[in-house]
Scaffold this motif. Structure first.
Motif, PDB file in Angstrom:
ATOM      1  N   ASP A   1       0.843  -1.203   0.000  1.00  0.00           N
ATOM      2  CA  ASP A   1       0.000   0.000   0.000  1.00  0.00           C
ATOM      3  C   ASP A   1       0.874   1.248   0.000  1.00  0.00           C
ATOM      4  OD1 ASP A   1      -2.365  -1.485   0.061  1.00  0.00           O
ATOM      5  OD2 ASP A   1      -2.270  -1.660   2.232  1.00  0.00           O
ATOM      6  N   ILE A   2       1.461   1.540  -1.161  1.00  0.00           N
ATOM      7  CA  ILE A   2       2.428   2.632  -1.272  1.00  0.00           C
ATOM      8  C   ILE A   2       1.723   3.977  -1.426  1.00  0.00           C
ATOM      9  CG2 ILE A   2       4.423   3.461  -2.567  1.00  0.00           C
ATOM     10  CD1 ILE A   2       4.760   0.519  -3.567  1.00  0.00           C
ATOM     11  N   ALA A   3       0.622   4.004  -2.161  1.00  0.00           N
ATOM     12  CA  ALA A   3      -0.118   5.249  -2.376  1.00  0.00           C
ATOM     13  C   ALA A   3      -0.823   5.678  -1.100  1.00  0.00           C
ATOM     14  CB  ALA A   3      -1.146   5.070  -3.493  1.00  0.00           C
ATOM     15  N   PRO A   4      -0.929   6.983  -0.856  1.00  0.00           N
ATOM     16  CA  PRO A   4      -1.697   7.454   0.300  1.00  0.00           C
ATOM     17  C   PRO A   4      -3.151   6.999   0.199  1.00  0.00           C
ATOM     18  CG  PRO A   4      -0.334   9.212  -0.586  1.00  0.00           C
ATOM     19  CD  PRO A   4      -0.256   8.081  -1.566  1.00  0.00           C
ATOM     20  N   ILE A   5      -3.765   6.748   1.330  1.00  0.00           N
ATOM     21  CA  ILE A   5      -5.148   6.270   1.367  1.00  0.00           C
ATOM     22  C   ILE A   5      -6.075   7.258   0.665  1.00  0.00           C
ATOM     23  CG2 ILE A   5      -7.084   5.753   2.903  1.00  0.00           C
ATOM     24  CD1 ILE A   5      -5.017   4.800   4.962  1.00  0.00           C
ATOM     25  N   GLY A   6      -6.869   6.745  -0.260  1.00  0.00           N
ATOM     26  CA  GLY A   6      -7.864   7.568  -0.942  1.00  0.00           C
ATOM     27  C   GLY A   6      -7.317   8.489  -2.010  1.00  0.00           C
ATOM     28  N   HIS A   7      -6.041   8.411  -2.352  1.00  0.00           N
ATOM     29  CA  HIS A   7      -5.475   9.294  -3.374  1.00  0.00           C
ATOM     30  C   HIS A   7      -6.157   9.013  -4.711  1.00  0.00           C
ATOM     31  CE1 HIS A   7      -2.655  11.407  -5.922  1.00  0.00           C
ATOM     32  NE2 HIS A   7      -2.050  11.891  -4.836  1.00  0.00           N
ATOM     33  N   PRO A   8      -6.628  10.059  -5.414  1.00  0.00           N
ATOM     34  CA  PRO A   8      -7.392   9.826  -6.649  1.00  0.00           C
ATOM     35  C   PRO A   8      -6.565   9.276  -7.814  1.00  0.00           C
ATOM     36  CG  PRO A   8      -6.976  12.167  -6.335  1.00  0.00           C
ATOM     37  CD  PRO A   8      -6.536  11.480  -5.080  1.00  0.00           C
TER      38      PRO A   8
ATOM     39  N   LEU B   1       2.810  -0.752  13.514  1.00  0.00           N
ATOM     40  CA  LEU B   1       1.684   0.177  13.484  1.00  0.00           C
ATOM     41  C   LEU B   1       1.138   0.376  12.075  1.00  0.00           C
ATOM     42  CD1 LEU B   1       2.943   3.007  15.887  1.00  0.00           C
ATOM     43  CD2 LEU B   1       1.232   1.250  16.360  1.00  0.00           C
ATOM     44  N   GLY B   2       1.903   0.025  11.068  1.00  0.00           N
ATOM     45  CA  GLY B   2       1.470   0.234   9.690  1.00  0.00           C
ATOM     46  C   GLY B   2       1.935   1.573   9.152  1.00  0.00           C
ATOM     47  N   ARG B   3       1.636   1.805   7.888  1.00  0.00           N
ATOM     48  CA  ARG B   3       1.975   3.087   7.273  1.00  0.00           C
ATOM     49  C   ARG B   3       1.062   4.170   7.834  1.00  0.00           C
ATOM     50  NH1 ARG B   3       4.805   2.206   2.291  1.00  0.00           N
ATOM     51  NH2 ARG B   3       4.746   0.035   1.631  1.00  0.00           N
ATOM     52  N   ASN B   4       1.498   5.428   7.710  1.00  0.00           N
ATOM     53  CA  ASN B   4       0.618   6.481   8.200  1.00  0.00           C
ATOM     54  C   ASN B   4      -0.498   6.793   7.205  1.00  0.00           C
ATOM     55  OD1 ASN B   4       1.738   8.159   6.225  1.00  0.00           O
ATOM     56  ND2 ASN B   4       3.061   9.256   7.659  1.00  0.00           N
ATOM     57  N   GLY B   5      -0.395   6.275   5.974  1.00  0.00           N
ATOM     58  CA  GLY B   5      -1.470   6.413   5.001  1.00  0.00           C
ATOM     59  C   GLY B   5      -1.587   7.778   4.375  1.00  0.00           C
ATOM     60  N   VAL B   6      -0.653   8.680   4.700  1.00  0.00           N
ATOM     61  CA  VAL B   6      -0.727  10.056   4.203  1.00  0.00           C
ATOM     62  C   VAL B   6       0.448  10.380   3.296  1.00  0.00           C
ATOM     63  CG1 VAL B   6      -0.753  12.488   4.867  1.00  0.00           C
ATOM     64  CG2 VAL B   6      -1.996  10.792   6.239  1.00  0.00           C
ATOM     65  N   GLU B   7       1.646  10.064   3.744  1.00  0.00           N
ATOM     66  CA  GLU B   7       2.845  10.429   2.994  1.00  0.00           C
ATOM     67  C   GLU B   7       3.230   9.342   1.992  1.00  0.00           C
ATOM     68  OE1 GLU B   7       5.478  12.945   6.017  1.00  0.00           O
ATOM     69  OE2 GLU B   7       4.778  11.047   6.834  1.00  0.00           O
ATOM     70  N   PHE B   8       3.698   9.786   0.844  1.00  0.00           N
ATOM     71  CA  PHE B   8       4.126   8.877  -0.214  1.00  0.00           C
ATOM     72  C   PHE B   8       5.631   8.670  -0.096  1.00  0.00           C
ATOM     73  CE2 PHE B   8       5.744   8.294  -4.602  1.00  0.00           C
ATOM     74  CZ  PHE B   8       5.108   7.104  -4.906  1.00  0.00           C
ATOM     75  N   THR B   9       6.036   7.436   0.181  1.00  0.00           N
ATOM     76  CA  THR B   9       7.465   7.139   0.311  1.00  0.00           C
ATOM     77  C   THR B   9       8.051   6.542  -0.964  1.00  0.00           C
ATOM     78  OG1 THR B   9       7.082   4.900   1.125  1.00  0.00           O
ATOM     79  CG2 THR B   9       7.165   6.659   2.774  1.00  0.00           C
ATOM     80  N   GLY B  10       7.192   6.065  -1.858  1.00  0.00           N
ATOM     81  CA  GLY B  10       7.673   5.478  -3.107  1.00  0.00           C
ATOM     82  C   GLY B  10       8.229   4.080  -2.956  1.00  0.00           C
TER      83      GLY B  10
END
Length: 201
Positions: free
Chosen positions: A35-42, A92-101
């Motif tokens: 799940d590399i893309a931020p959550i809900g990114h269009p 804890l998982g990814r923060n779901g906001v920042e894109f790390t690539g």
């Protein structure tokens, strides 16, 4: 204590090599690794495919790492993707906001893998691509390749790396557009249709 006389090269035995997998299955995979893309990114796209051996059989215990620039072609500088609880050390998982690539996925029982990321932007004279590293049973070293995305035929035709690859093998580096933001990229380790792998020196 064993002492080795390094002044006599014949007295130093090389470390025996062993395969890179599937010994990594315990500690390296982590929930949400793809799940590399931020959550809900269009602009999220899905990369998916199979890791196949020389006979075309899927490998259920292969491992794929992905690195890619952001949609503007910039290299993300966000620290890490794996967050741990400082008190328990638990994941804890990814923060779901920042894109790390960056992502890490293990193939499932059918040899299938997938990751959700953002379409990479071009860097320099290169067509947009995502770097991939493959770990699998029987490999003495992990393998590097690239995943180019279709859509800009001019950029693909001018890409400095693709132009060095024999025309009949270039397709092994270009994902297939499956529609709806989904791309298929199978990784064939050897044999007919073998993926082009890169060697860094």
């Amino acid at each position: 204590m064993t002492r080795i006389d390094t002044s006599r090269p014949e007295s130093v035995l090389p470390t025996p090599s062993h395969t890179v997998g599937p010994f990594y299955g315990y500690a390296l995979p982590f929930p949400g690794g793809g799940d590399i893309a931020p959550i809900g990114h269009p602009d999220t796209i899905t990369l998916q495919g199979y890791v196949l051996d020389g006979e075309g059989n899927p490998l259920p215990d292969a491992f794929v790492e992905l690195w890619g620039p952001d949609p503007q072609g910039g290299i993300p500088t966000t620290d890490g993707s794996i967050r741990r609880d400082p008190a328990t050390g638990g994941y804890l998982g990814r923060n779901g906001v920042e894109f790390t690539g960056w992502g890490r996925v293990q193939t499932d029982a059918n040899g299938h893998w997938y990751a959700r990321t953002l379409r990479p932007g071009p860097r320099g004279r290169s067509a947009p691509y995502i770097s991939a590293c493959v770990f699998a049973r029987g490999l003495l070293m992990h393998l590097f390749t690239r995943i180019y995305l279709p859509g800009d035929e001019v950029a693909l035709a001018a890409d400095p790396l693709l132009t060095q690859v024999e025309p009949e093998r270039r397709d092994t580096l270009i994902a297939v557009d499956g529609g709806n933001g989904t791309y298929r990229f199978d990784i064939r380790l050897q044999g007919e249709g073998e993926t082009v792998f890169l060697e860094f020196r």
